[in-house]
Write a protein that holds these residues in place. Sequence first.
Motif, PDB file in Angstrom:
ATOM      1  N   GLU A 144      37.949  37.372  37.762  1.00  0.00           N
ATOM      2  CA  GLU A 144      36.746  38.202  37.885  1.00  0.00           C
ATOM      3  C   GLU A 144      37.178  39.627  38.191  1.00  0.00           C
ATOM      4  OE1 GLU A 144      32.957  38.732  40.922  1.00  0.00           O
ATOM      5  OE2 GLU A 144      34.019  36.817  40.906  1.00  0.00           O
ATOM      6  N   ILE A 145      36.479  40.560  37.588  1.00  0.00           N
ATOM      7  CA  ILE A 145      36.738  41.967  37.902  1.00  0.00           C
ATOM      8  C   ILE A 145      35.431  42.737  37.786  1.00  0.00           C
ATOM      9  CG2 ILE A 145      37.442  42.569  35.556  1.00  0.00           C
ATOM     10  CD1 ILE A 145      39.469  44.557  36.939  1.00  0.00           C
ATOM     11  N   SER A 146      35.239  43.627  38.712  1.00  0.00           N
ATOM     12  CA  SER A 146      34.111  44.560  38.648  1.00  0.00           C
ATOM     13  C   SER A 146      34.682  45.927  39.011  1.00  0.00           C
ATOM     14  CB  SER A 146      33.006  44.145  39.620  1.00  0.00           C
ATOM     15  OG  SER A 146      33.413  44.371  40.953  1.00  0.00           O
ATOM     16  N   GLY A 147      33.874  46.915  39.016  1.00  0.00           N
ATOM     17  CA  GLY A 147      34.360  48.250  39.360  1.00  0.00           C
ATOM     18  C   GLY A 147      34.885  48.362  40.771  1.00  0.00           C
ATOM     19  N   VAL A 148      34.474  47.431  41.660  1.00  0.00           N
ATOM     20  CA  VAL A 148      34.833  47.556  43.075  1.00  0.00           C
ATOM     21  C   VAL A 148      35.763  46.455  43.588  1.00  0.00           C
ATOM     22  CG1 VAL A 148      32.762  48.867  43.668  1.00  0.00           C
ATOM     23  CG2 VAL A 148      32.737  46.364  43.841  1.00  0.00           C
ATOM     24  N   GLU A 181      39.749  57.882  52.780  1.00  0.00           N
ATOM     25  CA  GLU A 181      38.718  57.422  53.716  1.00  0.00           C
ATOM     26  C   GLU A 181      38.688  55.904  53.849  1.00  0.00           C
ATOM     27  OE1 GLU A 181      37.148  59.300  50.911  1.00  0.00           O
ATOM     28  OE2 GLU A 181      37.732  61.185  51.860  1.00  0.00           O
ATOM     29  N   PHE A 182      39.460  55.208  53.022  1.00  0.00           N
ATOM     30  CA  PHE A 182      39.477  53.745  52.998  1.00  0.00           C
ATOM     31  C   PHE A 182      38.076  53.195  52.738  1.00  0.00           C
ATOM     32  CE2 PHE A 182      41.072  49.509  54.311  1.00  0.00           C
ATOM     33  CZ  PHE A 182      42.280  49.559  53.635  1.00  0.00           C
ATOM     34  N   LYS A 183      37.362  53.872  51.839  1.00  0.00           N
ATOM     35  CA  LYS A 183      36.010  53.468  51.436  1.00  0.00           C
ATOM     36  C   LYS A 183      36.086  52.863  50.042  1.00  0.00           C
ATOM     37  CE  LYS A 183      33.609  55.926  54.647  1.00  0.00           C
ATOM     38  NZ  LYS A 183      32.870  55.383  55.680  1.00  0.00           N
ATOM     39  N   ILE A 184      35.193  51.909  49.800  1.00  0.00           N
ATOM     40  CA  ILE A 184      35.145  51.272  48.477  1.00  0.00           C
ATOM     41  C   ILE A 184      34.891  52.333  47.416  1.00  0.00           C
ATOM     42  CG2 ILE A 184      33.794  49.720  47.011  1.00  0.00           C
ATOM     43  CD1 ILE A 184      33.602  47.839  49.359  1.00  0.00           C
ATOM     44  N   VAL A 185      35.633  52.201  46.320  1.00  0.00           N
ATOM     45  CA  VAL A 185      35.487  53.118  45.195  1.00  0.00           C
ATOM     46  C   VAL A 185      35.267  52.285  43.933  1.00  0.00           C
ATOM     47  CG1 VAL A 185      37.991  53.278  44.789  1.00  0.00           C
ATOM     48  CG2 VAL A 185      36.523  55.106  44.007  1.00  0.00           C
ATOM     49  N   ASN A 186      34.431  52.777  43.058  1.00  0.00           N
ATOM     50  CA  ASN A 186      34.190  52.112  41.784  1.00  0.00           C
ATOM     51  C   ASN A 186      35.170  52.688  40.763  1.00  0.00           C
ATOM     52  OD1 ASN A 186      33.218  51.334  39.224  1.00  0.00           O
ATOM     53  ND2 ASN A 186      31.152  51.076  40.051  1.00  0.00           N
ATOM     54  N   ILE A 187      36.223  51.917  40.467  1.00  0.00           N
ATOM     55  CA  ILE A 187      37.242  52.448  39.549  1.00  0.00           C
ATOM     56  C   ILE A 187      36.704  52.624  38.138  1.00  0.00           C
ATOM     57  CG2 ILE A 187      39.198  51.582  40.894  1.00  0.00           C
ATOM     58  CD1 ILE A 187      39.549  49.489  38.576  1.00  0.00           C
ATOM     59  N   LYS A 188      35.696  51.858  37.796  1.00  0.00           N
ATOM     60  CA  LYS A 188      35.089  51.977  36.457  1.00  0.00           C
ATOM     61  C   LYS A 188      34.549  53.388  36.260  1.00  0.00           C
ATOM     62  CE  LYS A 188      32.106  49.170  33.537  1.00  0.00           C
ATOM     63  NZ  LYS A 188      31.196  48.023  33.531  1.00  0.00           N
ATOM     64  N   LYS A 189      33.969  53.954  37.331  1.00  0.00           N
ATOM     65  CA  LYS A 189      33.395  55.301  37.256  1.00  0.00           C
ATOM     66  C   LYS A 189      34.394  56.391  37.624  1.00  0.00           C
ATOM     67  CE  LYS A 189      28.737  53.685  38.273  1.00  0.00           C
ATOM     68  NZ  LYS A 189      27.648  53.658  39.234  1.00  0.00           N
ATOM     69  N   LYS A 190      35.131  56.183  38.715  1.00  0.00           N
ATOM     70  CA  LYS A 190      36.007  57.243  39.243  1.00  0.00           C
ATOM     71  C   LYS A 190      37.363  57.304  38.544  1.00  0.00           C
ATOM     72  CE  LYS A 190      37.475  59.401  43.429  1.00  0.00           C
ATOM     73  NZ  LYS A 190      37.124  60.761  43.441  1.00  0.00           N
ATOM     74  N   TYR A 191      37.870  56.134  38.108  1.00  0.00           N
ATOM     75  CA  TYR A 191      39.183  56.073  37.450  1.00  0.00           C
ATOM     76  C   TYR A 191      39.059  55.266  36.151  1.00  0.00           C
ATOM     77  CZ  TYR A 191      40.812  57.403  42.119  1.00  0.00           C
ATOM     78  OH  TYR A 191      41.001  58.033  43.321  1.00  0.00           O
ATOM     79  N   PRO A 192      38.340  55.787  35.158  1.00  0.00           N
ATOM     80  CA  PRO A 192      38.109  55.007  33.935  1.00  0.00           C
ATOM     81  C   PRO A 192      39.395  54.605  33.216  1.00  0.00           C
ATOM     82  CG  PRO A 192      37.351  57.280  33.661  1.00  0.00           C
ATOM     83  CD  PRO A 192      37.711  57.110  35.094  1.00  0.00           C
ATOM     84  N   VAL A 212      42.169  53.646  34.650  1.00  0.00           N
ATOM     85  CA  VAL A 212      42.665  52.455  35.347  1.00  0.00           C
ATOM     86  C   VAL A 212      41.792  51.257  34.986  1.00  0.00           C
ATOM     87  CG1 VAL A 212      43.061  51.386  37.603  1.00  0.00           C
ATOM     88  CG2 VAL A 212      43.695  53.785  37.228  1.00  0.00           C
ATOM     89  N   TRP A 213      40.485  51.471  34.940  1.00  0.00           N
ATOM     90  CA  TRP A 213      39.562  50.402  34.557  1.00  0.00           C
ATOM     91  C   TRP A 213      39.943  49.846  33.187  1.00  0.00           C
ATOM     92  CZ3 TRP A 213      36.341  46.888  36.083  1.00  0.00           C
ATOM     93  CH2 TRP A 213      35.499  46.286  35.165  1.00  0.00           C
ATOM     94  N   LYS A 214      40.263  50.704  32.238  1.00  0.00           N
ATOM     95  CA  LYS A 214      40.625  50.268  30.885  1.00  0.00           C
ATOM     96  C   LYS A 214      41.885  49.405  30.901  1.00  0.00           C
ATOM     97  CE  LYS A 214      38.337  53.927  28.403  1.00  0.00           C
ATOM     98  NZ  LYS A 214      38.430  55.207  27.757  1.00  0.00           N
ATOM     99  N   LEU A 215      42.826  49.718  31.796  1.00  0.00           N
ATOM    100  CA  LEU A 215      44.041  48.909  31.910  1.00  0.00           C
ATOM    101  C   LEU A 215      43.719  47.481  32.368  1.00  0.00           C
ATOM    102  CD1 LEU A 215      46.471  51.490  33.580  1.00  0.00           C
ATOM    103  CD2 LEU A 215      46.455  50.753  31.194  1.00  0.00           C
ATOM    104  N   PHE A 216      42.895  47.380  33.405  1.00  0.00           N
ATOM    105  CA  PHE A 216      42.507  46.055  33.907  1.00  0.00           C
ATOM    106  C   PHE A 216      41.654  45.317  32.877  1.00  0.00           C
ATOM    107  CE2 PHE A 216      43.747  47.493  38.130  1.00  0.00           C
ATOM    108  CZ  PHE A 216      44.194  46.319  38.729  1.00  0.00           C
ATOM    109  N   GLU A 217      40.738  46.024  32.271  1.00  0.00           N
ATOM    110  CA  GLU A 217      39.791  45.400  31.341  1.00  0.00           C
ATOM    111  C   GLU A 217      40.494  44.783  30.125  1.00  0.00           C
ATOM    112  OE1 GLU A 217      35.416  46.730  30.004  1.00  0.00           O
ATOM    113  OE2 GLU A 217      37.004  48.097  29.378  1.00  0.00           O
ATOM    114  N   LYS A 218      41.576  45.385  29.674  1.00  0.00           N
ATOM    115  CA  LYS A 218      42.238  44.878  28.473  1.00  0.00           C
ATOM    116  C   LYS A 218      42.904  43.510  28.692  1.00  0.00           C
ATOM    117  CE  LYS A 218      46.780  47.081  28.844  1.00  0.00           C
ATOM    118  NZ  LYS A 218      47.683  48.058  28.308  1.00  0.00           N
ATOM    119  N   LEU A 219      43.102  43.127  29.951  1.00  0.00           N
ATOM    120  CA  LEU A 219      43.717  41.830  30.226  1.00  0.00           C
ATOM    121  C   LEU A 219      42.704  40.718  30.446  1.00  0.00           C
ATOM    122  CD1 LEU A 219      46.689  42.899  32.493  1.00  0.00           C
ATOM    123  CD2 LEU A 219      46.687  42.419  30.054  1.00  0.00           C
ATOM    124  N   MET A 220      41.436  41.058  30.419  1.00  0.00           N
ATOM    125  CA  MET A 220      40.404  40.039  30.629  1.00  0.00           C
ATOM    126  C   MET A 220      40.027  39.374  29.304  1.00  0.00           C
ATOM    127  SD  MET A 220      39.779  39.613  33.760  1.00  0.00           S
ATOM    128  CE  MET A 220      38.344  38.593  33.665  1.00  0.00           C
TER     129      MET A 220
END
Length: 138
Positions: free
Chosen positions: A82-86, A117-128, A130-138
């Motif tokens: 499972e993967i989501s932006g967060v 800040e050690f706050k949750i970040v949505n990589i899908k929005k903030k680091y697209p 990086v998101w594409k790297l993870f998404e290609k393995l799903m």
Amino acid sequence: MFINDTILKVRYAETDKMGIVHNSRYYIWFEVARDEYIEKLDITYKELEDMGIMMPLVETHCKYLEGAKYGDEILIKTSVIEISGVKVVFNYDVFRNSDKKLLAKGGTTQAFVNSKEFKIVNIKKKYPEVWKLFEKLM
């Protein structure tokens, strides 16, 4: 779905008085396997940290089916289930390589947080990228 194979050899120091791998070692093995999996994304965990992304554990579990012993060659099959932006959820199946016997099943959930800040970040929005790297393995 991409599955990465990690092979480790059980070291004597990883065993307990009964000659069986201590339960805490499986989590170290999961980390090694997760690191190798992320490297298959063409990025290292260190590079993610340098970008300001950290992936702290928020949940982990392991079901022990049969004990590994000193000298056993271990095969860990790692996948993302499972993967989501967060967050990302990894699955680990641990086998004795010689007979392909399933020894343990585990999982970890990591959140994506920014390192300042050690706050949750949505990589899908903030680091697209990086998101594409993870998404290609799903």
